[in-house]
Structures are given as structure tokens and as C-alpha cells.
Scaffold this motif. Structure first.
Motif, PDB file in Angstrom:
ATOM      1  N   GLU A 291       0.826  -1.203   0.000  1.00 35.76           N
ATOM      2  CA  GLU A 291       0.000   0.000   0.000  1.00 35.76           C
ATOM      3  C   GLU A 291       0.868   1.264   0.000  1.00 35.76           C
ATOM      4  N   PHE A 292       1.978   1.224   0.740  1.00 34.77           N
ATOM      5  CA  PHE A 292       2.924   2.344   0.756  1.00 34.77           C
ATOM      6  C   PHE A 292       3.509   2.564  -0.639  1.00 34.77           C
ATOM      7  N   ASN A 293       3.927   1.470  -1.271  1.00 36.61           N
ATOM      8  CA  ASN A 293       4.505   1.582  -2.609  1.00 36.61           C
ATOM      9  C   ASN A 293       3.502   2.141  -3.612  1.00 36.61           C
ATOM     10  N   LYS A 294       2.251   1.684  -3.521  1.00 45.59           N
ATOM     11  CA  LYS A 294       1.206   2.165  -4.442  1.00 45.59           C
ATOM     12  C   LYS A 294       0.922   3.647  -4.217  1.00 45.59           C
ATOM     13  N   TRP A 295       0.839   4.061  -2.956  1.00 44.78           N
ATOM     14  CA  TRP A 295       0.520   5.461  -2.654  1.00 44.78           C
ATOM     15  C   TRP A 295       1.619   6.399  -3.140  1.00 44.78           C
ATOM     16  N   THR A 296       2.861   6.019  -2.941  1.00 46.12           N
ATOM     17  CA  THR A 296       3.948   6.880  -3.404  1.00 46.12           C
ATOM     18  C   THR A 296       3.978   6.946  -4.934  1.00 46.12           C
ATOM     19  N   LEU A 297       3.619   5.864  -5.606  1.00 40.20           N
ATOM     20  CA  LEU A 297       3.519   5.907  -7.070  1.00 40.20           C
ATOM     21  C   LEU A 297       2.388   6.832  -7.516  1.00 40.20           C
ATOM     22  N   ASP A 298       1.250   6.726  -6.842  1.00 39.83           N
ATOM     23  CA  ASP A 298       0.095   7.557  -7.209  1.00 39.83           C
ATOM     24  C   ASP A 298       0.351   9.034  -6.953  1.00 39.83           C
ATOM     25  N   ASN A 299       1.254   9.341  -6.038  1.00 39.39           N
ATOM     26  CA  ASN A 299       1.507  10.733  -5.657  1.00 39.39           C
ATOM     27  C   ASN A 299       2.931  11.175  -6.004  1.00 39.39           C
ATOM     28  N   ALA A 300       3.540  10.472  -6.954  1.00 36.29           N
ATOM     29  CA  ALA A 300       4.932  10.750  -7.323  1.00 36.29           C
ATOM     30  C   ALA A 300       5.144  12.227  -7.627  1.00 36.29           C
ATOM     31  N   ILE A 301       6.299  12.729  -7.203  1.00 33.03           N
ATOM     32  CA  ILE A 301       6.633  14.142  -7.410  1.00 33.03           C
ATOM     33  C   ILE A 301       7.770  14.270  -8.430  1.00 33.03           C
ATOM     34  N   GLN A 302       8.006  15.498  -8.873  1.00 33.36           N
ATOM     35  CA  GLN A 302       9.035  15.753  -9.871  1.00 33.36           C
ATOM     36  C   GLN A 302      10.162  16.595  -9.288  1.00 33.36           C
ATOM     37  N   ASN A 303      11.342  16.446  -9.875  1.00 35.61           N
ATOM     38  CA  ASN A 303      12.446  17.326  -9.509  1.00 35.61           C
ATOM     39  C   ASN A 303      12.334  18.627 -10.298  1.00 35.61           C
ATOM     40  N   GLN A 312      10.849   6.901 -10.176  1.00 29.71           N
ATOM     41  CA  GLN A 312      11.822   7.795  -9.553  1.00 29.71           C
ATOM     42  C   GLN A 312      11.134   8.875  -8.734  1.00 29.71           C
ATOM     43  N   GLY A 313       9.993   9.352  -9.223  1.00 29.05           N
ATOM     44  CA  GLY A 313       9.227  10.340  -8.463  1.00 29.05           C
ATOM     45  C   GLY A 313       8.653   9.767  -7.187  1.00 29.05           C
ATOM     46  N   ALA A 314       8.270   8.486  -7.238  1.00 27.69           N
ATOM     47  CA  ALA A 314       7.785   7.810  -6.030  1.00 27.69           C
ATOM     48  C   ALA A 314       8.906   7.642  -5.021  1.00 27.69           C
ATOM     49  N   ASP A 315      10.091   7.263  -5.511  1.00 24.59           N
ATOM     50  CA  ASP A 315      11.245   7.132  -4.624  1.00 24.59           C
ATOM     51  C   ASP A 315      11.618   8.484  -4.012  1.00 24.59           C
ATOM     52  N   TYR A 316      11.488   9.529  -4.807  1.00 19.77           N
ATOM     53  CA  TYR A 316      11.781  10.886  -4.340  1.00 19.77           C
ATOM     54  C   TYR A 316      10.811  11.274  -3.220  1.00 19.77           C
ATOM     55  N   LEU A 317       9.532  10.991  -3.412  1.00 19.35           N
ATOM     56  CA  LEU A 317       8.532  11.298  -2.395  1.00 19.35           C
ATOM     57  C   LEU A 317       8.776  10.507  -1.120  1.00 19.35           C
ATOM     58  N   SER A 318       9.030   9.207  -1.268  1.00 22.17           N
ATOM     59  CA  SER A 318       9.236   8.387  -0.070  1.00 22.17           C
ATOM     60  C   SER A 318      10.495   8.822   0.677  1.00 22.17           C
ATOM     61  N   ALA A 319      11.528   9.243  -0.063  1.00 23.58           N
ATOM     62  CA  ALA A 319      12.743   9.738   0.587  1.00 23.58           C
ATOM     63  C   ALA A 319      12.439  10.983   1.404  1.00 23.58           C
ATOM     64  N   ARG A 320      11.588  11.850   0.896  1.00 23.38           N
ATOM     65  CA  ARG A 320      11.235  13.058   1.645  1.00 23.38           C
ATOM     66  C   ARG A 320      10.334  12.742   2.831  1.00 23.38           C
ATOM     67  N   PRO A 335      19.654  16.232  -1.676  1.00 21.24           N
ATOM     68  CA  PRO A 335      18.205  16.447  -1.704  1.00 21.24           C
ATOM     69  C   PRO A 335      17.454  15.879  -2.894  1.00 21.24           C
ATOM     70  N   GLU A 336      18.079  15.744  -4.071  1.00 20.75           N
ATOM     71  CA  GLU A 336      17.316  15.362  -5.260  1.00 20.75           C
ATOM     72  C   GLU A 336      17.624  13.972  -5.800  1.00 20.75           C
ATOM     73  N   VAL A 337      18.781  13.425  -5.450  1.00 17.94           N
ATOM     74  CA  VAL A 337      19.138  12.090  -5.948  1.00 17.94           C
ATOM     75  C   VAL A 337      19.731  11.261  -4.815  1.00 17.94           C
TER      76      VAL A 337
END
Length: 507
Positions: A291-303, A312-320, A335-337
Motif C-alpha cells: 500500500e505504501f509503494n502504491k501510494w507513493t507511485l500515485d503521488n509521485a513528485i518531480q524534480n 523515480q518520483g515515487a522514490d523521491y517522495l518516499s525519501a522526503r 536532496p534530489e538524488v
């Protein structure tokens, strides 16, 4: 010359079974004789974590600066618990106090000290065993002393709603005060756990009943040292004066009494027999990984350059959300990678405090959101690095299987997995409880910010589950975050010194 004499004397005492600096040391228990040979260290050092000091290092430190921590009398998991490869929690109820005390007295030599775990591998047991007791367990044994900790006295079940837990999610085993104690066993081979469990059941017999058992383990392969969401764990525990040999850059330094009862830094009056004990907060934390993985994919952010894929946007969101990339690299420094080399370097991966030249600590979330897990649970410069009293040592281990292909494809958790969370401190109200209630669960913490940070998105409990600052391109954007970590039980325990087990607990 003085150091040399102290070292010689200490090792002489250890070699004849008297322990470091005269504290009685463990010898094999009655059922473990002949199985105490080891060629490799019992504990592991995972990427990003500092190496353990040797026993000689600590003796040298004590001799040099005049500190004195009787490591042969301090149970081993307290200072080195993040290094376990396999761990089993055996929760028990005491049926017959008299029989239990008799059995415990014979078993105490098997209880593993910190000194033993820092000794050469050939002197280490096949597995370590520690023991701790709930307040109801001590009362069952006839010990009614006030240990000076209100939360311990009442137990975690009575405190659960204050922690933000929904009791409907708690396993029935933990509801109430039936759990009297817990054996903690750690090693690197499952067969050793099996043997030690057999020893416990043989030694204690019908004097105890197992109420629950959690088998936890470091995750396989390159995920070793990472929890189930995939993030490297165990990086930012504080350094302990008198124990930590090499304080890492950025690491907090706390007096031993923040962790151990009766040592400098512990201001509470306690019964003398509790010296060198600690309070252990245990939490059974279920993790909803698909569920965590799905939510971060659905809400992926951009650099800023808008070059990220959805993953990558999902990984970026989860990192934040965590404040670190999965490698352990802090977003405050990268901060970005992700930077796996940084994450694996204990000399660099904790060397930050959220402040940056030219940016405002009260408003800038470009590198690390105010609500991020590592910021909420260790606020550093947000509190002027003055929160020494609220530090504790975390020593959790993942439990449950890896996510299956069917779970991944359905984005639904069907198998129980999570973290067997352990935290040690001399005052539960200052340590675990303060971190959970006052920091993680409190929307306006860290204080004095230009926006409301929101609830901590990983372990924060309560509602509304909202947080800001997760998208660096729109820091005022609010997110409603599902509950991905669900407490399903827990208890507050007292882990006594090894000598107290004989002189008080089993007396």
C-alpha cells in the motif's frame, strides 16, 4: 603505565570468570555447556553503521577518562542491539513464582552481557540471551518497589490511546497485563535459536507459559540492515559517554544516565538494585508495504528539471517522507538524488542538522520536510540541539516475509510483516513516549515554523493524517497520508542488570 596495568588487571579478571573490573561474568548455563564455541562474531555491522568497539577499546577508554561502565553487568542488547542478524522475542506469563525464581537463578549465567558481545568471537556464545520484565511480572515475583517511572508501572496497554493507537488493532495477547516478561535471543543461525528456545523451555518448564513469539531477522542480501519499506535503519543512535569510542560526525553525545538507570544523567531517585538497568519500550509495528509503494507511485513528485520517471518520483517522495533515501543518504545532504556511497559512509551519513547557510530554518523545506521521519524523531537544530534528555537507543528488527509477487500486483498486504521495535531509555516519558506523542504525533512540531509541519507520515499516529512540505516545488501543498504503520501490540519492560537478576529478581 597506568593504562597498561588496568588493561592487564581487567583481562585477568575476565579470564578467571570474574568479569570486567570485578563484576561477576557469565559462564555457560546448565544446558549450554559444550555449545559455546564460535569462529565468527555473533553480531553484524550493516552498511552505514559504525563498527563496534572491542572490549579492549572500552577498558582503555575507562582507564583514560575515568569513566566506569561495568559492561559485564549490563545486558548486551542495550548498546549493540542494532547489529543483530536474527532475533526472537519469547513473551511469557509466570505461572509459579517460586519455581520461576529457582529456574532463573540457575539460568542467570547464560544471560549475555555487553562485555561478552564485545569480546573476541571465540569468547562469544552461539546466541545471546537477554531478559526483561513488565511491571505486572515484577509484582508476580513479589517485587513492589517503585521504579520511578509512571508509564512502566501502568504498562503500555493503559497508555495505548495516549500513544495514538487504536486498540482494535492490538493483538489480544498484548491487551491487558498478562505478559510478565520477555526473553530476547539474537544470533546468526536459526538452529541456534531453536537450541536456546529448547534450553529455556527445559529450564523453566511449567513455571512459565509462552504467550507470543516473534521471529525477526535482517532482510536478505543487499537489503540487510533495511526495514521493510526499504530504508537503511540504525544510523542515528546517540553516542554514549563511557562507551562510544569514536563519535561520528553529527552524532549526538549523551551521558550514560539517559539510557542506564543510576548513571550520570539520570536524575530520578531509584531503588539501588536498579542500577545499570534500563526501560525497554517494545512495539509490534505492522507495515503495509504494498500500500505504501502504491501510494507513493500515485503521488509521485518531480524534480526541478522535470526529468524523473514515475518510479523515480515515487522514490523521491518516499525519501522526503523519511528524510533519507533508501541507501541511508540524508536528503539534507543529497536532496534530489540518492547517493549510496554517502548512505554507506558512517563518517558522512549523519553529519547534518537541517540548517544551511543562506536558508531560513523556520521556512525552508527544500532539502528536508519538517514532517520527515528523521526530523520529527531527532530534530537537531530545530531545537538548537538541546534535546539530549529525549534521546534513546533504538534496536528494532524486521519480522515477517518479503513482499510476495501477488501482494505487489494487488497492492494489498496479505501476510503480516513489520518491525519488532525496541527502544531503551532510563525514563520512558522522556524517551520513547515523548518522541511518539510530543514529536511524531504533534502536527505543529517542530515548533516556530511558518507552516504547520503536520503529523509524521511513517510512525505518526492519530488524525488528521496530514503533512506539508513533501513536494519541494510546492512546499505548502498538503497531503492526506494513509496509515502505513499500524501498532498491533506492545509493552513497557524493565531490563535489569545481570547482578540484579540474582540479588533481587530471583531472590
Amino acid at each position: 603505565m597506568r593504562i597498561s596495568c588496568v588493561l592487564t588487571a581487567a583481562f585477568s579478571l575476565l579470564s578467571i570468570g570474574q568479569g570486567v573490573l570485578g563484576v561477576p561474568g557469565p559462564s555457560p548455563g546448565p544446558n549450554l555447556v559444550g555449545r559455546q564455541t564460535r569462529t565468527t562474531p555473533l553480531l553484524a555491522v550493516f552498511p552505514g553503521q559504525d563498527t563496534l568497539p572491542t572490549l579492549a577499546d572500552i577498558i582503555n577508554l575507562n582507564a583514560t577518562n575515568g569513566t566506569f561502565l561495568p559492561l559485564q553487568n549490563i545486558q548486551g542488547d542495550i548498546f549493540v542491539g542494532m547489529k543483530k542478524q536474527l532475533e526472537t522475542f519469547y513473551f511469557f506469563h509466570i505461572n509459579d513464582a517460586t519455581s520461576f525464581k529457582t529456574a532463573l537463578k540457575s539460568y542467570v549465567p547464560t544471560i549475555t552481557s555487553t562485555a561478552t558481545l564485545l569480546s573476541p568471537a571465540s569468547s562469544q556464545p552461539l546466541a545471546f540471551v537477554n531478559i526483561a520484565f513488565s511491571s505486572s511480572g515484577l509484582k508476580e515475583l513479589g517485587i513492589t518497589d517503585n521504579l520511578g517511572d509512571q508509564q512502566f508501572s501502568s504498562g503500555m496497554y493503559a497508555d495505548a490511546t495516549n500513544l495514538g493507537d487504536s486498540l482494535s488493532n492490538w493483538k489480544s495477547t498484548y491487551a491487558g497485563t498478562d505478559i510478565h516478561g520477555v526473553f530476547l535471543m539474537g544470533t546468526d543461525q536459526t538452529s541456534y535459536i531453536t537450541s536456546y528456545l529448547s534450553d529455556i523451555e527445559s529450564t523453566f518448564g511449567s513455571s512459565i507459559t509462552q504467550l507470543d513469539r516473534i521471529d525477526a531477522a535482517a532482510r536478505p542480501g543487499s537489503e540487510a540492515g533495511h526495514e521493510h519499506f526499504g530504508f537503511l535503519d540504525g544510523i542515528s543512535n546517540p553516542a554514549i559517554s563511557g562507551f562510544s569510542m569514536n563519535v561520528l560526525p553529527g552524532q549526538a553525545i549523551v551521558p550514560p544516565g539517559i539510557i542506564l538507570i543510576g548513571r550520570p544523567g539520570d536524575a530520578t531517585i531509584r531503588p539501588p538494585w536498579t542500577l545499570d538497568g534500563t526501560f525497554m519500550a517494545f512495539r509490534r509495528l505492522q507495515q503495509k508495504v504494498p500500500e505504501f509503494n502504491k501510494w507513493t507511485l500515485d503521488n509521485a513528485i518531480q524534480n526541478e528539471a522535470k526529468t524523473l520517471t514515475v518510479q523515480q518520483g515515487a522514490d523521491y517522495l518516499s525519501a522526503r517522507m523519511f528524510g533519507r533515501w533508501k541507501s541511508g543518504a540524508p536528503t539534507d545532504l543529497s536532496p534530489e538524488v540518492d547517493d549510496p556511497t554517502l548512505g554507506a559512509d558512517p563518517q558522512r551519513n549523519n553529519n547534518f542538522d537541517f540548517s544551511h547557510l543562506g536558508s531560513l530554518l523556520i521556512s525552508d523545506q527544500s532539502k528536508c520536510p519538517f514532517s520527515a521521519h528523521i526530523r520529527k524523531t531527532n530534530p537537531r537544530a530545530d531545537l538548537g540541539d538541546l534535546n539530549t534528555i529525549n534521546h534513546a537507543i533504538r534496536a528494532g528488527t524486521p519480522y515477517g516475509p518479503e513482499v510476495s509477487s501477488s501482494e505487489s500486483s494487488s497492492n494489498t498486504t496479505t501476510q503480516d510483516r513489520g518491525l519488532a521495535f525496541v527502544e531503551y531509555q532510563s525514563n520512558i516519558g522522556n524517551g520513547f513516549r515523548f518522541q511518539q506523542i510530543n514529536w511524531a504525533n504533534t502536527a505543529n512540531f517542530p515548533p516556530l515554523k511558518t507552516v504547520t509541519p503536520g503529523i509524521e507520515p511513517i510512525v505518526g499516529q492519530g488524525s488528521p493524517r496530514t503533512a506539508e512540505g513533501l513536494d519541494p516545488a510546492n512546499q505548502s501543498k498538503g497531503y492526506t497520508i494513509p496509515q502505513f504503520v499500524i501498532p498491533t501490540g506492545g509493552e513497557y519492560f524493565f531490563m535489569p542488570s545481570i547482578s540484579a537478576l540474582t540479588s533481587k529478581i530471583a531472590a
